[in-house]
Design a protein around this motif. Sequence first.
Motif, PDB file in Angstrom:
ATOM      1  N   ASN A 114       0.259  -0.829  -0.065  1.00 23.45           N
ATOM      2  CA  ASN A 114      -0.415   0.288  -0.117  1.00 23.45           C
ATOM      3  C   ASN A 114       1.029   1.052   0.277  1.00 23.45           C
ATOM      4  N   LYS A 143       2.073   0.897  -3.434  1.00 23.67           N
ATOM      5  CA  LYS A 143       0.611   1.803  -4.802  1.00 23.67           C
ATOM      6  C   LYS A 143       0.106   3.172  -4.409  1.00 23.67           C
ATOM      7  N   TYR A 144       0.090   3.265  -3.306  1.00 25.40           N
ATOM      8  CA  TYR A 144      -0.856   4.923  -2.557  1.00 25.40           C
ATOM      9  C   TYR A 144       0.225   5.966  -2.452  1.00 25.40           C
ATOM     10  N   GLY A 145       1.879   5.617  -1.822  1.00 25.19           N
ATOM     11  CA  GLY A 145       1.872   6.603  -0.944  1.00 25.19           C
ATOM     12  C   GLY A 145       3.078   7.590  -2.360  1.00 25.19           C
ATOM     13  N   ASN A 186       3.740   8.174  -5.026  1.00 25.21           N
ATOM     14  CA  ASN A 186       3.191   7.792  -7.138  1.00 25.21           C
ATOM     15  C   ASN A 186       3.386   9.349  -7.459  1.00 25.21           C
ATOM     16  N   LYS A 192       3.497  10.447   0.507  1.00 20.55           N
ATOM     17  CA  LYS A 192       2.530  10.479   0.928  1.00 20.55           C
ATOM     18  C   LYS A 192       1.210   9.586   1.794  1.00 20.55           C
ATOM     19  N   VAL A 220      -1.680   8.144   2.859  1.00 16.69           N
ATOM     20  CA  VAL A 220      -3.327   8.036   2.557  1.00 16.69           C
ATOM     21  C   VAL A 220      -4.212   8.497   3.535  1.00 16.69           C
ATOM     22  N   SER A 268      -9.164   5.919   2.203  1.00 14.53           N
ATOM     23  CA  SER A 268      -9.012   5.106   1.275  1.00 14.53           C
ATOM     24  C   SER A 268      -9.255   3.841   1.402  1.00 14.53           C
TER      25      SER A 268
END
Length: 67
Positions: free
Chosen positions: A22, A25-27, A29, A61, A63, A67
């Motif tokens: 995670n 994938k999400y932070g 970016n 970043k 999350v 989310s």
Amino acid sequence: LNPIVNISQSDLSQMLDNLFTNAIKYGFNNSQRNDYQINVEVRFDESSNNSIVIKILNNGKPVLKSS
């Protein structure tokens, strides 16, 4: 006060894998950045019933909770 959690080795492995996946994938970016890191600290805490403390941080970043 830190919570104490008893967890199996396979569940711990899955939890850590999910955290890292995670974060990436999400932070992580921003393709212009090359300095992303995930830091894992594992320490033995004699003062807390000989427990293991795991601290995980990353510089990506955050999350959102939604989310």
